[in-house]
Design a protein around this motif. Structure first.
Motif, PDB file in Angstrom:
ATOM      1  N   ASN A  94      98.820  52.856 -11.958  1.00  0.00           N
ATOM      2  CA  ASN A  94      98.206  53.829 -11.060  1.00  0.00           C
ATOM      3  C   ASN A  94      98.737  53.618  -9.643  1.00  0.00           C
ATOM      4  O   ASN A  94      99.519  52.708  -9.400  1.00  0.00           O
ATOM      5  CB  ASN A  94      96.678  53.681 -11.092  1.00  0.00           C
ATOM      6  CG  ASN A  94      96.002  55.026 -10.835  1.00  0.00           C
ATOM      7  OD1 ASN A  94      96.599  55.939 -10.254  1.00  0.00           O
ATOM      8  ND2 ASN A  94      94.759  55.145 -11.257  1.00  0.00           N
ATOM      9  N   PRO A 124      95.061  59.347  -5.993  1.00  0.00           N
ATOM     10  CA  PRO A 124      94.362  59.864  -7.171  1.00  0.00           C
ATOM     11  C   PRO A 124      93.029  60.522  -6.817  1.00  0.00           C
ATOM     12  O   PRO A 124      92.386  60.139  -5.824  1.00  0.00           O
ATOM     13  CB  PRO A 124      94.123  58.614  -8.025  1.00  0.00           C
ATOM     14  CG  PRO A 124      95.085  57.612  -7.523  1.00  0.00           C
ATOM     15  CD  PRO A 124      95.316  57.906  -6.077  1.00  0.00           C
ATOM     16  N   ALA A 270     100.973  57.792 -11.969  1.00  0.00           N
ATOM     17  CA  ALA A 270      99.588  57.723 -11.471  1.00  0.00           C
ATOM     18  C   ALA A 270      98.733  58.837 -12.059  1.00  0.00           C
ATOM     19  O   ALA A 270      97.547  58.632 -12.363  1.00  0.00           O
ATOM     20  CB  ALA A 270      99.581  57.806  -9.945  1.00  0.00           C
ATOM     21  N   THR A 273      97.658  57.923 -15.566  1.00  0.00           N
ATOM     22  CA  THR A 273      96.652  56.852 -15.539  1.00  0.00           C
ATOM     23  C   THR A 273      95.301  57.377 -15.065  1.00  0.00           C
ATOM     24  O   THR A 273      94.245  57.016 -15.612  1.00  0.00           O
ATOM     25  CB  THR A 273      97.126  55.694 -14.628  1.00  0.00           C
ATOM     26  OG1 THR A 273      98.483  55.429 -14.927  1.00  0.00           O
ATOM     27  CG2 THR A 273      96.306  54.454 -14.822  1.00  0.00           C
ATOM     28  N   THR A 274      95.340  58.229 -14.050  1.00  0.00           N
ATOM     29  CA  THR A 274      94.082  58.812 -13.557  1.00  0.00           C
ATOM     30  C   THR A 274      93.425  59.639 -14.659  1.00  0.00           C
ATOM     31  O   THR A 274      92.219  59.548 -14.890  1.00  0.00           O
ATOM     32  CB  THR A 274      94.350  59.722 -12.332  1.00  0.00           C
ATOM     33  OG1 THR A 274      95.020  58.952 -11.347  1.00  0.00           O
ATOM     34  CG2 THR A 274      93.073  60.276 -11.749  1.00  0.00           C
TER      35      THR A 274
END
Ligand code: NAD
Length: 434
Positions: A94, A124, A270, A273-274
């Motif tokens: 992230n 994020p 990112a 992952t978010t």
């Protein structure tokens, strides 16, 4: 408006200088004291066309200042822009938010009156909520609004992009900070109605979704180029034929090396992952990341093929090593992967980059040359890695001095027909295999 930029990198310096040009009083701050010292001597830390003139003019006219006293700069200003890096956190994939939260804590301790805290760093979804939570002490009650204002400038075109934006996205549901932001951006949005106010979370996601979409477009055409190579079709024709459809458009549809730079690789990671945190599977973006990661391997095996697997002791020239033309940014440039893989196989590399020398290749086998001619001296293979204008009209015959040098043009800058006619041993991307 009195504006404080925290973080004077590609985004903070360009936006700060542009805000000053629009008539605001701007202080650009950074923890890097050497950078600030240099800027006070009008030494610009990055290569960005037009930036030096812009900075010098506004500095001389007193609208643009540089300071490493971040606390005083915050106290003095009405609007604080957070512009620090959000690189990949290698453990989680992230965005690493430690710089953003460090800055938030500095702001927290220096809120002497009402201020708009604008997050310009790419972060994020829900980061704005977290910033707000940190700032929200008893002492700071009613002294701030946290809003999101993602930045869409492209390195190499940064000033034009900032001054003539496709859109300005402002994430806040509060009236007061929105009016302040509208006021700041008024000179550049009044011609076109491109100011888009939305929720803070939506603004955060718009930035990631945009970058992931552009990365997808690049990766898509790169995969089509692989097919073109095998089926003897010129991918440039495919890009033109597809791009003429206005629903598709021709931008970001040029085959080449994989995407690199300081944004697309880290932002796609990112985003995935978010999304995972929100129990959402972004399978398309995941595939894009995987496909892009395999691109360097594909290009290396293409080089092997062009050189008939004889790389050892061969002289290979790179024209351009940054991730794209118009910048000195080396972050996640494909060259950082391809060059070491060639030296491991015993190649000797000369390279030239119009943005200046780079010290990213810690190998005696890699040498920086100060011009194209020196870089191409006695070379066996010339690789055009980025699309700088000065690489678009090369006189190969003159450069190669009778040697049968091969050209691997990773940006498809030249006409296949012309190369054939001039008897240049020329290879492109997605234009038929050897
Ligand atoms: P950068 O690495 O060029 O600059 C960041 C600067 O912040 C550095 O000068 C660093 O010294 C400074 N800094 C770090 N911690 C600090 C602190 N606590 N206080 C003050 N200064 C501090 O980064 P960048 O490329 O300008 O990117 C900044 C953000 O903008 C990132 O989130 C990036 O994803 C986003 N963004 C970048 C671009 C681009 O083209 N580079 C475009 C759009 C958005």
């Amino acid at each position: 408006m009195k504006i404080c930029m925290i973080g004077t990198g590609y985004v903070g310096l360009v936006s700060g200088a542009c805000f000053a040009e629009l008539g605001n009083q701007v202080i650009c701050t950074d923890i890097n004291k050497i950078k600030i010292g240099n800027l006070n001597d009008c030494i610009i830390p990055i290569y960005e066309p037009g930036l030096e003139e812009l900075v010098k003019r506004n500095f001389k006219q007193g609208r643009l200042k540089f300071s490493s006293d971040i606390s005083s700069s915050i106290k003095y200003s009405d609007v604080i822009f957070i512009c620090v890096g959000t690189p990949t956190n290698k453990k989680t994939n992230n965005a690493n938010l430690k710089y953003v939260f460090n800055v938030t804590n500095t702001i927290k301790n220096n809120l002497n009156k009402y201020k708009v805290i604008v997050n310009k760093s790419t972060v994020p979804v829900t980061t704005g909520d977290k910033i707000e939570k940190i700032l929200n002490t008893k002492k700071n009650k009613n002294k701030f609004d946290v809003i999101s204002n993602p930045e869409f400038l492209r390195e190499g075109e940064a000033i034009r992009d900032f001054m003539y934006p496709d859109r300005v996205v402002v994430g806040t549901s509060a009236k007061k900070p929105n009016n302040i932001m509208k006021n700041i951006y008024l000179p550049i949005i009044k011609k076109k109605n491109r100011y888009f106010q939305t929720s803070r979370r939506a603004a955060e996601l718009i930035k990631y979704a945009s970058n992931a979409y552009l990365a997808t477009k690049i990766t898509f055409i790169n995969e089509i180029a692989n097919l073109c190579d095998k089926s003897n079709i010129d991918v440039k024709d495919i890009s033109i034929g597809m791009g003429l459809d206005e629903r598709i458009g021709d931008r970001f549809l040029r085959a080449g090396p994989g995407y690199g730079g300081s944004c697309f690789p880290k932002d796609t990671r990112a985003l995935v992952t978010t999304a995972k945190k929100f129990h959402t599977n972004l399978s398309i973006v995941k595939s894009v990341i995987k496909s892009n990661e395999s691109r360097n391997k594909i290009l290396c095996s293409r080089i092997d093929k062009i050189m008939s697997n004889k790389i050892k002791n061969k002289k290979i020239t790179f024209l351009g090593v940054t991730f794209k033309a118009g910048t000195d940014d080396m972050r996640e440039s494909p060259a950082l992967n391809i060059i070491p893989s060639l030296t491991r196989k015993g190649a000797m590399i000369n390279y030239y980059d119009p943005s200046g020398a780079k010290n990213n290749f810690k190998s005696k086998k890699v040498k920086y040359c100060k011009n194209i001619k020196d870089a191409c001296n006695n070379t066996d293979l010339l690789i055009i890695h980025t699309e700088w204008n000065e690489f678009k009209q090369l006189n190969f015959k003159k450069l190669f001095k009778g040697k049968n040098t091969k050209v691997f043009d990773m940006r498809n800058l030249y006409s296949l027909e012309k190369m054939k006619k001039s008897k240049i041993n020329y290879f492109g991307i997605g234009r038929g295999l050897i």
